[in-house]
Design a protein around this motif. Structure first.
Motif, PDB file in Angstrom:
ATOM      1  N   UNK A 146       0.819  -1.229   0.000  1.00  0.00           N
ATOM      2  CA  UNK A 146       0.000   0.000   0.000  1.00  0.00           C
ATOM      3  C   UNK A 146       0.853   1.280   0.000  1.00  0.00           C
ATOM      4  N   UNK A 147       2.072   1.177  -0.509  1.00  0.00           N
ATOM      5  CA  UNK A 147       2.903   2.375  -0.710  1.00  0.00           C
ATOM      6  C   UNK A 147       3.496   2.252  -2.112  1.00  0.00           C
ATOM      7  N   UNK A 148       3.934   3.376  -2.713  1.00  0.00           N
ATOM      8  CA  UNK A 148       4.533   3.248  -4.046  1.00  0.00           C
ATOM      9  C   UNK A 148       5.809   2.402  -3.995  1.00  0.00           C
ATOM     10  N   UNK A 149       5.926   1.480  -4.947  1.00  0.00           N
ATOM     11  CA  UNK A 149       7.056   0.547  -4.951  1.00  0.00           C
ATOM     12  C   UNK A 149       7.839   0.627  -6.254  1.00  0.00           C
ATOM     13  N   UNK A 150       9.111   0.262  -6.156  1.00  0.00           N
ATOM     14  CA  UNK A 150       9.849  -0.163  -7.342  1.00  0.00           C
ATOM     15  C   UNK A 150      10.203  -1.612  -7.062  1.00  0.00           C
ATOM     16  N   UNK A 151       9.910  -2.505  -7.990  1.00  0.00           N
ATOM     17  CA  UNK A 151      10.175  -3.930  -7.771  1.00  0.00           C
ATOM     18  C   UNK A 151      11.387  -4.351  -8.606  1.00  0.00           C
ATOM     19  N   UNK A 152      12.346  -4.989  -7.947  1.00  0.00           N
ATOM     20  CA  UNK A 152      13.520  -5.507  -8.662  1.00  0.00           C
ATOM     21  C   UNK A 152      13.458  -7.029  -8.590  1.00  0.00           C
ATOM     22  N   UNK A 153      13.693  -7.686  -9.710  1.00  0.00           N
ATOM     23  CA  UNK A 153      13.605  -9.151  -9.687  1.00  0.00           C
ATOM     24  C   UNK A 153      14.891  -9.823 -10.157  1.00  0.00           C
ATOM     25  N   UNK A 154      15.124 -11.005  -9.589  1.00  0.00           N
ATOM     26  CA  UNK A 154      16.181 -11.897 -10.090  1.00  0.00           C
ATOM     27  C   UNK A 154      15.568 -12.792 -11.151  1.00  0.00           C
ATOM     28  N   UNK A 155      16.428 -13.604 -11.717  1.00  0.00           N
ATOM     29  CA  UNK A 155      15.950 -14.651 -12.613  1.00  0.00           C
ATOM     30  C   UNK A 155      15.214 -15.701 -11.784  1.00  0.00           C
ATOM     31  N   UNK A 156      14.366 -16.493 -12.402  1.00  0.00           N
ATOM     32  CA  UNK A 156      13.783 -17.631 -11.700  1.00  0.00           C
ATOM     33  C   UNK A 156      14.931 -18.537 -11.247  1.00  0.00           C
ATOM     34  N   UNK A 197      22.821 -12.471 -18.151  1.00  0.00           N
ATOM     35  CA  UNK A 197      21.774 -11.603 -17.584  1.00  0.00           C
ATOM     36  C   UNK A 197      20.403 -11.835 -18.217  1.00  0.00           C
ATOM     37  N   UNK A 198      20.318 -12.760 -19.160  1.00  0.00           N
ATOM     38  CA  UNK A 198      19.035 -12.986 -19.853  1.00  0.00           C
ATOM     39  C   UNK A 198      17.937 -13.449 -18.894  1.00  0.00           C
ATOM     40  N   UNK A 199      18.307 -14.217 -17.862  1.00  0.00           N
ATOM     41  CA  UNK A 199      17.303 -14.760 -16.939  1.00  0.00           C
ATOM     42  C   UNK A 199      16.426 -13.681 -16.329  1.00  0.00           C
ATOM     43  N   UNK A 200      17.016 -12.549 -16.008  1.00  0.00           N
ATOM     44  CA  UNK A 200      16.263 -11.451 -15.398  1.00  0.00           C
ATOM     45  C   UNK A 200      15.323 -10.812 -16.428  1.00  0.00           C
ATOM     46  N   UNK A 201      15.750 -10.827 -17.699  1.00  0.00           N
ATOM     47  CA  UNK A 201      14.871 -10.247 -18.736  1.00  0.00           C
ATOM     48  C   UNK A 201      13.738 -11.207 -19.115  1.00  0.00           C
ATOM     49  N   UNK A 202      13.824 -12.437 -18.611  1.00  0.00           N
ATOM     50  CA  UNK A 202      12.710 -13.370 -18.837  1.00  0.00           C
ATOM     51  C   UNK A 202      11.742 -13.357 -17.651  1.00  0.00           C
ATOM     52  N   UNK A 231      16.995  -7.227 -12.272  1.00  0.00           N
ATOM     53  CA  UNK A 231      18.213  -6.924 -11.527  1.00  0.00           C
ATOM     54  C   UNK A 231      19.445  -7.526 -12.174  1.00  0.00           C
ATOM     55  N   UNK A 232      20.594  -7.383 -11.480  1.00  0.00           N
ATOM     56  CA  UNK A 232      21.807  -8.128 -11.820  1.00  0.00           C
ATOM     57  C   UNK A 232      22.747  -7.404 -12.789  1.00  0.00           C
ATOM     58  N   UNK A 233      22.259  -6.369 -13.518  1.00  0.00           N
ATOM     59  CA  UNK A 233      23.160  -5.764 -14.505  1.00  0.00           C
ATOM     60  C   UNK A 233      22.858  -4.299 -14.758  1.00  0.00           C
TER      61      UNK A 233
END
Ligand code: ASP
Ligand code: MG
Length: 456
Positions: A30-40, A123-128, A188-190
């Motif tokens: 319930x607050x503004x977020x930026x979400x960063x993700x790793x690869x699966x 770094x492709x995993x994060x873009x997937x 994330x990651x790069x």
């Protein structure tokens, strides 16, 4: 309202079903977020292995890309009901997988992999994962959309494989692409180099991406969702009675991260220290609808008189340069390190005495370091020996800075447990002391120290 940067790691994205849980976590804020993700989970490992496989076999690029397609397709099918949404995410994934296949074919035909191509592949995993996570966040009602580091201009120093971000440039560029009116989802990651190539931040680097973003937008906190109860007083596989440490300083966190405590990428605290942006470590496995930190990482409080945690790594080897005069002749260290520098070998630490210089390396660098140092004729050095099968134990706590007697407690504990200390270093870091022991003594040493400092 300041944004919170939330990072979901591979451990939160183990099975396709986990994506939905991460989305529920994000929706609970319930607050503004930026979400960063790793690869699966395991995707980065697949890509790293895939580089060698592709060089060796013409069929490998196809197999690797089909496997990755299957993993991500399963997640899509499981979470995205709308056919239109599914198709649009699938189109993005297919394009990126196609690009990956071309890169893998390319390295197959040239029989080698240039550094910038390696980082682009890994770094492709994060873009997937990012487009899927963004779609699932939209499903739970957040205005999510993917923002790529290359679009944000997340500039690095260009050291492929282990880059660092240019924080000044990032602070200028990033805020305008990460609007609080939406929920940006960043792979994330790069980051990118000046010439537009991709450079990764090293294994586990999504934490670092999240920290760089948190600093650039002056986030109220960086929330790392992991699958452990924050920082612990010891590795629970070795020390079953280890406990969560509710507060650690930036310096303590950095020291622990270099060792066995795989909670943070070691450089995560760097961008955050100056502006005192806290890191909150959460456990996704325990999510019950509330945002509950296990450990908070922040400025030193100077109120602790104890050692908070013990950690160890066996990923270490030593080269010892011996000679009666090494402590009294100028230029010896410079001579020894110049050769190592030229060979691109990183020295993790140096411990010296009047008669010996001990250079510490990661295990994988030991043989090469030994060869380089044996081939140099360093003045005054009469023997160059390598030491393997050892471990470094780190006892970490702000208490070491100002509490007399803590170091002797640690040595006392080791003596009672009959652990032979090979080498020690205290004082170089005000919040950590290092003890080098034989590998077979690691668990015994960790338990002995932990028992003494966490009695009662
Ligand atoms: N996926 C990358 C790795 O496994 C980065 C990360 O997980 O933070 O190292
Ligand atoms: Mg990971």
């Amino acid at each position: 309202m300041a944004q919170v940067v939330v990072k979901f790691g591979g451990s939160n994205l183990k099975s396709p079903a986990d994506v939905e849980r991460s989305a529920r976590v994000a929706a609970a804020y319930k607050t503004p977020l930026v979400v960063v993700v790793s690869a699966f989970s395991s995707v980065t490992d697949t890509l790293i292995r895939g580089i060698d496989e592709a060089i060796g076999s013409e069929k490998a690029p196809d197999t690797i890309c089909s496997n990755l397609k299957e993993i991500h397709e399963t997640a899509l099918k499981l979470h995205i009901e709308s056919e239109t949404e599914r198709n649009s995410v699938r189109a993005v994934l297919d394009e990126r997988l196609d690009q990956l296949k071309k890169l893998l074919m390319g390295i197959h035909y040239i029989g080698a992999v240039p550094d910038f191509t390696r980082d682009q592949i890994i770094s492709t995993g994060e873009r997937l994962s990012a487009p899927i996570v963004a779609a699932v966040l939209r499903k739970v009602g957040l205005p999510a959309h993917e923002v790529l580091p290359e679009i944000m201009g997340l500039l690095t120093d260009g050291s492929f494989g282990n880059a660092a971000a240019d924080l000044a440039v990032c602070a200028e560029r990033l805020p305008s692409t990460l609007s609080p009116d939406s929920t940006p989802v960043v792979p994330g990651f790069y980051g990118v180099t000046k010439t537009g190539n991709i450079a990764i931040f090293g294994r586990g680097g999504s934490d670092y991406t999240a920290a760089v973003i948190a600093r650039s937008i002056r986030a109220s906190s960086l929330d790392l969702w992991k699958d452990v109860d924050g920082f612990l007083s010891g590795d629970p596989r070795i020390i079953p009675n280890s406990k969560t440490i509710p507060y650690v300083s930036y310096e303590e966190a950095a020291e622990l991260s270099y060792f066995g405590a795989k909670v943070l990428h070691p450089r995560t605290v760097e961008p955050l220290e100056l502006d005192h942006i806290p890191i909150r470590v959460m456990n996704v496995e325990q999510f019950d609808g509330t945002i509950k930190p296990y450990t908070i990482v922040g400025p030193a409080k100077h109120d602790s008189a104890s050692i908070k945690s013990v950690a160890a790594t066996e990923d270490v080897g030593i080269v010892r340069l011996e000679g009666p005069g090494v402590g009294s002749r100028p230029g010896i260290l410079a001579r020894a390190t110049t050769g190592l520098d030229a060979a691109g070998i990183n020295i993790s630490s140096v411990i010296t005495s009047q008669t010996s210089i001990n250079l510490l390396f990661r295990k994988r660098d030991l043989a090469r370091a030994l060869a380089v140092l044996r081939s140099e004729s360093v003045p005054s050095v009469i023997a160059v020996d390598g030491l393997e099968d050892i471990a470094i134990i780190a006892a970490v706590g702000e208490g070491l800075r100002h509490t007399p007697g803590l170091a002797s407690q640690v040595f006392g504990a080791l003596a009672s447990a009959q652990v032979n200390v090979l080498l020690t270093q205290a004082g170089a870091s005000p919040v950590a002391m290092y003890i080098i022991v034989r590998k077979e003594d690691t668990a015994k040493a960790l338990r002995a120290i932990h028992d003494t400092i966490h009695r009662g």
